[in-house]
Design a protein around this motif. Structure first.
Motif, PDB file in Angstrom:
ATOM      1  N   THR A 235       0.842  -1.197   0.000  1.00  0.00           N
ATOM      2  CA  THR A 235       0.000   0.000   0.000  1.00  0.00           C
ATOM      3  C   THR A 235       0.873   1.241   0.000  1.00  0.00           C
ATOM      4  O   THR A 235       2.065   1.182   0.322  1.00  0.00           O
ATOM      5  CB  THR A 235      -0.902   0.023   1.246  1.00  0.00           C
ATOM      6  OG1 THR A 235      -0.072   0.120   2.403  1.00  0.00           O
ATOM      7  CG2 THR A 235      -1.775  -1.215   1.323  1.00  0.00           C
TER       8      THR A 235
ATOM      9  N   GLN B 196       0.744   3.597   2.097  1.00  0.00           N
ATOM     10  CA  GLN B 196       1.138   3.853   3.480  1.00  0.00           C
ATOM     11  C   GLN B 196       2.360   3.005   3.860  1.00  0.00           C
ATOM     12  O   GLN B 196       3.291   3.487   4.500  1.00  0.00           O
ATOM     13  CB  GLN B 196      -0.025   3.557   4.416  1.00  0.00           C
ATOM     14  CG  GLN B 196       0.231   3.943   5.849  1.00  0.00           C
ATOM     15  CD  GLN B 196      -0.989   3.682   6.731  1.00  0.00           C
ATOM     16  OE1 GLN B 196      -1.886   2.937   6.342  1.00  0.00           O
ATOM     17  NE2 GLN B 196      -1.006   4.296   7.892  1.00  0.00           N
ATOM     18  N   THR B 197       2.385   1.748   3.442  1.00  0.00           N
ATOM     19  CA  THR B 197       3.527   0.874   3.709  1.00  0.00           C
ATOM     20  C   THR B 197       4.777   1.385   3.008  1.00  0.00           C
ATOM     21  O   THR B 197       5.861   1.416   3.587  1.00  0.00           O
ATOM     22  CB  THR B 197       3.220  -0.561   3.243  1.00  0.00           C
ATOM     23  OG1 THR B 197       2.029  -1.009   3.869  1.00  0.00           O
ATOM     24  CG2 THR B 197       4.350  -1.509   3.569  1.00  0.00           C
TER      25      THR B 197
ATOM     26  N   GLN C 133       5.389   4.481   2.089  1.00  0.00           N
ATOM     27  CA  GLN C 133       5.786   5.736   2.752  1.00  0.00           C
ATOM     28  C   GLN C 133       6.552   5.434   4.039  1.00  0.00           C
ATOM     29  O   GLN C 133       7.575   6.051   4.319  1.00  0.00           O
ATOM     30  CB  GLN C 133       4.538   6.578   3.065  1.00  0.00           C
ATOM     31  CG  GLN C 133       4.824   7.857   3.792  1.00  0.00           C
ATOM     32  CD  GLN C 133       5.118   8.995   2.851  1.00  0.00           C
ATOM     33  OE1 GLN C 133       4.876   8.892   1.670  1.00  0.00           O
ATOM     34  NE2 GLN C 133       5.647  10.064   3.378  1.00  0.00           N
ATOM     35  N   ALA C 134       6.065   4.493   4.824  1.00  0.00           N
ATOM     36  CA  ALA C 134       6.720   4.147   6.089  1.00  0.00           C
ATOM     37  C   ALA C 134       8.115   3.575   5.835  1.00  0.00           C
ATOM     38  O   ALA C 134       9.073   3.908   6.543  1.00  0.00           O
ATOM     39  CB  ALA C 134       5.871   3.149   6.867  1.00  0.00           C
TER      40      ALA C 134
END
Length: 152
Positions: free
Chosen positions: A41, A43-44, A46-47
């Motif tokens: 994803t 978000q993953t 980005q992290a």
């Protein structure tokens, strides 16, 4: 005791055959081969990118480089570095300091390091040679990288 030993060995063999009979039961956490892998994803991603750019990661990479240099000094490899080790150290240094760059690093026997790929701006491009020369054993740096803004 002589009759008990063959009995125990045969029990172990039967148990082993029964346990390994169904391959899908050998690893519950194994992915199902019929399912296609999914993309991470946003978000993953980005992290993971933030982790790669963090100060902690930069310190870890610098500590790793220092440890390799100390190991080379102890083994007498101070002047003649393995090309794989040299390119790996330069790559680590560049990843820590130019995290969004798409760079490849190749080292030659004579200590010449070639850096190719793309970076996001002119400042990052200017840092490549200075960062690469910080690694012990790098005698010359050839930069064929270009500036290409990130695509989204």
């Amino acid at each position: 005791m002589q009759k008990l030993t063959p009995f125990l060995i045969s029990c172990l063999l039967v148990f082993g055959v029964a346990a390994c009979d169904n391959a899908s039961k050998t690893a519950e956490s194994a992915p199902d081969p019929s399912e296609a892998p999914t993309a991470p994803t946003a978000q993953t991603t980005q992290a993971a990118q933030q982790d790669a750019q963090s100060e902690v990661r930069r310190r870890q990479l610098d500590a790793d480089i220092r440890a390799r240099e100390q190991r080379n000094n102890v083994t007498g490899g101070d002047t003649d570095r393995a090309t794989g080790d040299l390119s790996s150290q330069v790559r680590s240094k560049l990843e820590a300091n130019i995290p969004k760059g798409q760079l490849t690093v190749e080292a030659a026997e004579d200590g010449t390091v070639t850096v190719a790929g793309t970076v996001n701006n002119q400042q990052e491009l200017a840092k490549i040679e200075r960062l690469a020369k910080e690694i012990k054993g790098v005698k010359a740096v050839v930069v064929t990288a270009t500036v290409a803004p990130p695509t989204r």
